[in-house]
Each structure stands twice: as C-alpha cells, then as structure tokens.
Design a protein around this motif. Structure first.
Motif, PDB file in Angstrom:
ATOM      1  N   LEU A   1       0.826  -1.202   0.000  1.00  0.00           N
ATOM      2  CA  LEU A   1       0.000   0.000   0.000  1.00  0.00           C
ATOM      3  C   LEU A   1       0.866   1.259   0.000  1.00  0.00           C
ATOM      4  O   LEU A   1       0.570   2.235  -0.705  1.00  0.00           O
ATOM      5  CB  LEU A   1      -0.938   0.014   1.208  1.00  0.00           C
ATOM      6  N   VAL A   2       1.945   1.239   0.784  1.00  0.00           N
ATOM      7  CA  VAL A   2       2.858   2.381   0.818  1.00  0.00           C
ATOM      8  C   VAL A   2       3.469   2.601  -0.565  1.00  0.00           C
ATOM      9  O   VAL A   2       3.577   3.743  -1.037  1.00  0.00           O
ATOM     10  CB  VAL A   2       3.965   2.171   1.869  1.00  0.00           C
ATOM     11  N   PHE A   3       3.857   1.508  -1.219  1.00  0.00           N
ATOM     12  CA  PHE A   3       4.418   1.629  -2.566  1.00  0.00           C
ATOM     13  C   PHE A   3       3.436   2.332  -3.492  1.00  0.00           C
ATOM     14  O   PHE A   3       3.804   3.272  -4.215  1.00  0.00           O
ATOM     15  CB  PHE A   3       4.760   0.245  -3.125  1.00  0.00           C
ATOM     16  N   TYR A   4       2.180   1.894  -3.485  1.00  0.00           N
ATOM     17  CA  TYR A   4       1.196   2.490  -4.387  1.00  0.00           C
ATOM     18  C   TYR A   4       0.886   3.937  -3.995  1.00  0.00           C
ATOM     19  O   TYR A   4       0.709   4.801  -4.866  1.00  0.00           O
ATOM     20  CB  TYR A   4      -0.082   1.655  -4.396  1.00  0.00           C
ATOM     21  N   GLN A   5       0.830   4.210  -2.708  1.00  0.00           N
ATOM     22  CA  GLN A   5       0.556   5.580  -2.280  1.00  0.00           C
ATOM     23  C   GLN A   5       1.678   6.519  -2.689  1.00  0.00           C
ATOM     24  O   GLN A   5       1.438   7.660  -3.098  1.00  0.00           O
ATOM     25  CB  GLN A   5       0.321   5.603  -0.766  1.00  0.00           C
ATOM     26  N   GLN A   6       2.916   6.055  -2.611  1.00  0.00           N
ATOM     27  CA  GLN A   6       4.041   6.881  -3.045  1.00  0.00           C
ATOM     28  C   GLN A   6       4.070   7.012  -4.567  1.00  0.00           C
ATOM     29  O   GLN A   6       4.445   8.063  -5.100  1.00  0.00           O
ATOM     30  CB  GLN A   6       5.353   6.293  -2.535  1.00  0.00           C
ATOM     31  N   SER A   7       3.646   5.957  -5.279  1.00  0.00           N
ATOM     32  CA  SER A   7       3.640   6.001  -6.733  1.00  0.00           C
ATOM     33  C   SER A   7       2.557   6.929  -7.261  1.00  0.00           C
ATOM     34  O   SER A   7       2.621   7.376  -8.409  1.00  0.00           O
ATOM     35  CB  SER A   7       3.441   4.592  -7.309  1.00  0.00           C
ATOM     36  N   ALA A   8       1.557   7.232  -6.445  1.00  0.00           N
ATOM     37  CA  ALA A   8       0.476   8.114  -6.875  1.00  0.00           C
ATOM     38  C   ALA A   8       0.960   9.533  -7.123  1.00  0.00           C
ATOM     39  O   ALA A   8       0.260  10.337  -7.746  1.00  0.00           O
ATOM     40  CB  ALA A   8      -0.643   8.111  -5.837  1.00  0.00           C
TER      41      ALA A   8
ATOM     42  N   ASP B   1       2.017  -6.728  -7.772  1.00  0.00           N
ATOM     43  CA  ASP B   1       2.478  -7.406  -6.563  1.00  0.00           C
ATOM     44  C   ASP B   1       3.812  -6.855  -6.066  1.00  0.00           C
ATOM     45  O   ASP B   1       4.889  -7.389  -6.348  1.00  0.00           O
ATOM     46  CB  ASP B   1       2.584  -8.914  -6.768  1.00  0.00           C
ATOM     47  N   PHE B   2       3.710  -5.780  -5.281  1.00  0.00           N
ATOM     48  CA  PHE B   2       4.892  -5.098  -4.771  1.00  0.00           C
ATOM     49  C   PHE B   2       5.067  -5.295  -3.263  1.00  0.00           C
ATOM     50  O   PHE B   2       5.629  -4.444  -2.579  1.00  0.00           O
ATOM     51  CB  PHE B   2       4.810  -3.611  -5.118  1.00  0.00           C
ATOM     52  N   GLU B   3       4.598  -6.434  -2.747  1.00  0.00           N
ATOM     53  CA  GLU B   3       4.679  -6.687  -1.311  1.00  0.00           C
ATOM     54  C   GLU B   3       6.116  -6.815  -0.822  1.00  0.00           C
ATOM     55  O   GLU B   3       6.412  -6.509   0.333  1.00  0.00           O
ATOM     56  CB  GLU B   3       3.878  -7.939  -0.955  1.00  0.00           C
ATOM     57  N   GLN B   4       7.000  -7.292  -1.676  1.00  0.00           N
ATOM     58  CA  GLN B   4       8.394  -7.467  -1.274  1.00  0.00           C
ATOM     59  C   GLN B   4       9.286  -6.330  -1.759  1.00  0.00           C
ATOM     60  O   GLN B   4      10.500  -6.338  -1.516  1.00  0.00           O
ATOM     61  CB  GLN B   4       8.919  -8.796  -1.820  1.00  0.00           C
ATOM     62  N   SER B   5       8.705  -5.359  -2.452  1.00  0.00           N
ATOM     63  CA  SER B   5       9.501  -4.292  -3.055  1.00  0.00           C
ATOM     64  C   SER B   5      10.103  -3.371  -2.000  1.00  0.00           C
ATOM     65  O   SER B   5       9.559  -3.203  -0.908  1.00  0.00           O
ATOM     66  CB  SER B   5       8.644  -3.485  -4.029  1.00  0.00           C
ATOM     67  N   PHE B   6      11.224  -2.755  -2.357  1.00  0.00           N
ATOM     68  CA  PHE B   6      11.872  -1.830  -1.435  1.00  0.00           C
ATOM     69  C   PHE B   6      12.653  -0.792  -2.224  1.00  0.00           C
ATOM     70  O   PHE B   6      13.002  -1.006  -3.397  1.00  0.00           O
ATOM     71  CB  PHE B   6      12.796  -2.566  -0.459  1.00  0.00           C
ATOM     72  N   ARG B   7      12.901   0.347  -1.586  1.00  0.00           N
ATOM     73  CA  ARG B   7      13.713   1.378  -2.208  1.00  0.00           C
ATOM     74  C   ARG B   7      15.145   0.870  -2.354  1.00  0.00           C
ATOM     75  O   ARG B   7      15.683   0.241  -1.442  1.00  0.00           O
ATOM     76  CB  ARG B   7      13.711   2.648  -1.351  1.00  0.00           C
ATOM     77  N   ALA B   8      15.749   1.147  -3.483  1.00  0.00           N
ATOM     78  CA  ALA B   8      17.082   0.625  -3.755  1.00  0.00           C
ATOM     79  C   ALA B   8      18.106   1.082  -2.715  1.00  0.00           C
ATOM     80  O   ALA B   8      19.031   0.338  -2.386  1.00  0.00           O
ATOM     81  CB  ALA B   8      17.531   1.049  -5.149  1.00  0.00           C
ATOM     82  N   GLU B   9      17.910   2.291  -2.182  1.00  0.00           N
ATOM     83  CA  GLU B   9      18.862   2.800  -1.189  1.00  0.00           C
ATOM     84  C   GLU B   9      18.513   2.350   0.225  1.00  0.00           C
ATOM     85  O   GLU B   9      19.238   2.669   1.168  1.00  0.00           O
ATOM     86  CB  GLU B   9      18.920   4.333  -1.248  1.00  0.00           C
ATOM     87  N   GLN B  10      17.421   1.600   0.376  1.00  0.00           N
ATOM     88  CA  GLN B  10      17.010   1.114   1.693  1.00  0.00           C
ATOM     89  C   GLN B  10      16.736  -0.388   1.640  1.00  0.00           C
ATOM     90  O   GLN B  10      15.598  -0.830   1.793  1.00  0.00           O
ATOM     91  CB  GLN B  10      15.765   1.862   2.171  1.00  0.00           C
ATOM     92  N   PRO B  11      17.762  -1.199   1.382  1.00  0.00           N
ATOM     93  CA  PRO B  11      17.551  -2.642   1.248  1.00  0.00           C
ATOM     94  C   PRO B  11      17.011  -3.265   2.523  1.00  0.00           C
ATOM     95  O   PRO B  11      17.333  -2.837   3.630  1.00  0.00           O
ATOM     96  CB  PRO B  11      18.945  -3.183   0.911  1.00  0.00           C
ATOM     97  N   ILE B  12      16.168  -4.273   2.333  1.00  0.00           N
ATOM     98  CA  ILE B  12      15.579  -5.007   3.447  1.00  0.00           C
ATOM     99  C   ILE B  12      16.069  -6.446   3.358  1.00  0.00           C
ATOM    100  O   ILE B  12      15.773  -7.148   2.391  1.00  0.00           O
ATOM    101  CB  ILE B  12      14.035  -4.954   3.409  1.00  0.00           C
ATOM    102  N   GLN B  13      16.808  -6.884   4.351  1.00  0.00           N
ATOM    103  CA  GLN B  13      17.477  -8.182   4.263  1.00  0.00           C
ATOM    104  C   GLN B  13      16.564  -9.360   4.602  1.00  0.00           C
ATOM    105  O   GLN B  13      16.906 -10.497   4.310  1.00  0.00           O
ATOM    106  CB  GLN B  13      18.687  -8.198   5.204  1.00  0.00           C
ATOM    107  N   THR B  14      15.408  -9.104   5.195  1.00  0.00           N
ATOM    108  CA  THR B  14      14.591 -10.206   5.688  1.00  0.00           C
ATOM    109  C   THR B  14      13.428 -10.562   4.777  1.00  0.00           C
ATOM    110  O   THR B  14      12.540 -11.310   5.162  1.00  0.00           O
ATOM    111  CB  THR B  14      14.029  -9.868   7.082  1.00  0.00           C
ATOM    112  N   LEU B  15      13.400 -10.037   3.564  1.00  0.00           N
ATOM    113  CA  LEU B  15      12.296 -10.314   2.666  1.00  0.00           C
ATOM    114  C   LEU B  15      12.282 -11.782   2.246  1.00  0.00           C
ATOM    115  O   LEU B  15      13.313 -12.418   2.101  1.00  0.00           O
ATOM    116  CB  LEU B  15      12.398  -9.435   1.418  1.00  0.00           C
TER     117      LEU B  15
END
Length: 274
Positions: A63-70, A162-176
């Motif tokens: 949801l955050v991804f889509y809200q930011q993409s808006a 389906d962007f549930e696992q997506s993340f900003r390139a400068e903010q990697p998430i290691q636990t996905l």
C-alpha cells in the motif's frame, strides 16, 4: 462509469464476485477478490487484521508503494486506487481490514508463445517487459519478487503487479521472503536482493516462456543446486538468437551478469533476427 467513479456510489453491486485467494494465503488472512462493474473487471486485495503479522506487514508495504507512486504517473502499473473498504458493498470477508488495493483486472503478459508467428513480435514483447522493469528501477525501486504472473498485459503494454516485497534501492531489506523458483544464485548465499537479482528472475521468466516449460525442483536445497550449479540455458532452434540475452541475464556470478536493464536492452537490440 470510470475506474474510480463507482466507488463513491452507495450500494453499488459487485457483479460476478469471486474469491480467488490461494488456500495457504487465505488461511493466513489474505483476501483477493475479482468482480465486475459495468462489464469492467477488477481485482481487490486486502489483509485481515491480526492474522499473520509478516503477511500483514507485506501488504501494508505494498500500500505504501502504491501511495508513493500516486505522486507521479507510473506507466508500468495497472490503473489502481487504495480504497476504504467501508466505501464498497458488503458481502466481503473483511475481518477488520480497513484499506484495500483496487486494480483493473488484466491478462497474462507472457501468454502462449506458440500462437506468435513473427519473431519480431517475440522481441518486442521482451523489450516491453524490460521497459516496465526499467521504469521501476529508474524510480528507485527493486521489485524483489518477480514471477511470470506478475507481468500483466494492459492496453498493449507490459505492467507489473504485486509489490509486497519491493523496497527502495537505497534502503535494502534483508529479511524479505523469496521464491526459490526465480531466486538468483547469490540469494541462496544470503546476499541481499538487487537490480541484478530482478534481472536474473526476469531471465528465468523469459527462458520458461521461450521454451514453454517450467523449471522443477522439490526442495529449497534442490532449487539452490539448480540455480547455483545445474542451470543450462538451451533454447528451441527458432529462438536461439536470444541466447546472448538469456545468458547475460542468468549468469550465476553477479559480476558477470548484466547490471542494468539498459545493458540487457542493448544486447537485445544488437541481435540480428532472421
């Protein structure tokens, strides 16, 4: 009635409402419905509260991804809206969920290749998929969970879902989480996801499309052996011209793999078709 107009209409009827959630996801609280409004098809996805914390967080991340993409017109996305579930008809298994993701329904992008008689059409479809992924990368996101079904056809272009696992390139998430079927070799060694792991996944997707086959393995260990040691790219004779592209996308070692969509597109555009 436009994509968003009907949402505000009271007592709107959701035609042909169907629950399409996979059994395991359903048990964990995920809900995905399809329905029609005035012969237009839609998907609606949400997550029940206090069921499965990791999946709930993954949906909130989407949801955050889509809200930011808006904030900008993103042509790699299907038309969408984050909605308040109380605004649409009842009859849904809400389970306390308040927000949902509504998108236009769409067809699979990587459809049956045997009905395509022109190799130039095959090339253009691959370029369209690369363009969609490139746009995502250019706005600073890693998809991190590319699968064949996440590429959709809408208005003759490739769109991603389906962007549930997506993340900003400068903010990697290691636990996905990751899907072993499409995992780049380095991910099996604990290296974080990246543009190049997205490219590897796309390479596997295109390889399976060109061969009309599916890689198979029974266990996580078997997938690791397949991707890290055993994978050999072999294409049908009529598609062997695409071997340089597939080899560049699926190199086992990151330093030898294409490092951007641009490099992949340059390789593809340099191929002389018969």
């Amino acid at each position: 009635m436009s994509f968003t107009t009907w949402i505000s209409k009271p007592n709107i009827q959701l035609e042909d409402l169907s629950l399409t959630t996979k059994a395991q996801s359903y048990a964990f609280g995920r809900r995905v419905y399809t329905f029609q409004i005035n012969q237009e098809r839609y998907w609606l996805k949400f997550h029940k509260l206090r069921t499965h914390p990791l999946l709930e967080q993954a949906f909130l991340r989407e949801l955050v991804f889509y809200q930011q993409s808006a904030q900008a017109l993103q042509l790699f996305l299907l038309p969408y809206q984050v909605i308040q579930l109380s605004h649409i008809a009842t009859g849904l298994d809400l389970g306390g969920a308040e927000q949902g993701l509504l998108t236009v329904n769409s067809d699979a992008f990587f459809s049956d290749i045997t009905v395509i008689n022109d190799i130039e059409v095959v090339k253009q479809k691959i370029i369209s998929a690369l363009d969609a992924l490139d746009t995502l990368h250019q706005v600073g996101w890693i998809h991190a969970d590319l699968k064949t079904e996440h590429f959709r056809l809408y208005e003759d272009t490739c769109r991603l879902i389906d962007f549930e696992q997506s993340f900003r390139a400068e903010q990697p998430i290691q636990t996905l989480d990751a899907t072993p079927h499409y995992m780049a070799p380095e991910l099996f060694h604990g290296v974080g996801k990246s543009i190049q792991s997205d490219l590897y996944a796309l390479g596997i997707i295109v390889y399976e499309w060109l061969t009309q086959s599916r890689l198979k393995a029974k266990t996580y260990h078997d997938w690791a052996v397949l991707h890290c040691q055993q994978l050999q790219i072999q294409l049908p004779t009529e598609f062997e011209v695409f071997l340089p592209l597939l080899n560049g996308l699926t190199q086992k070692h990151v330093k030898q793999r294409f490092n951007s969509v641009l490099v992949a597109k340059n390789c593809l555009n340099g191929i002389d078709l018969p």
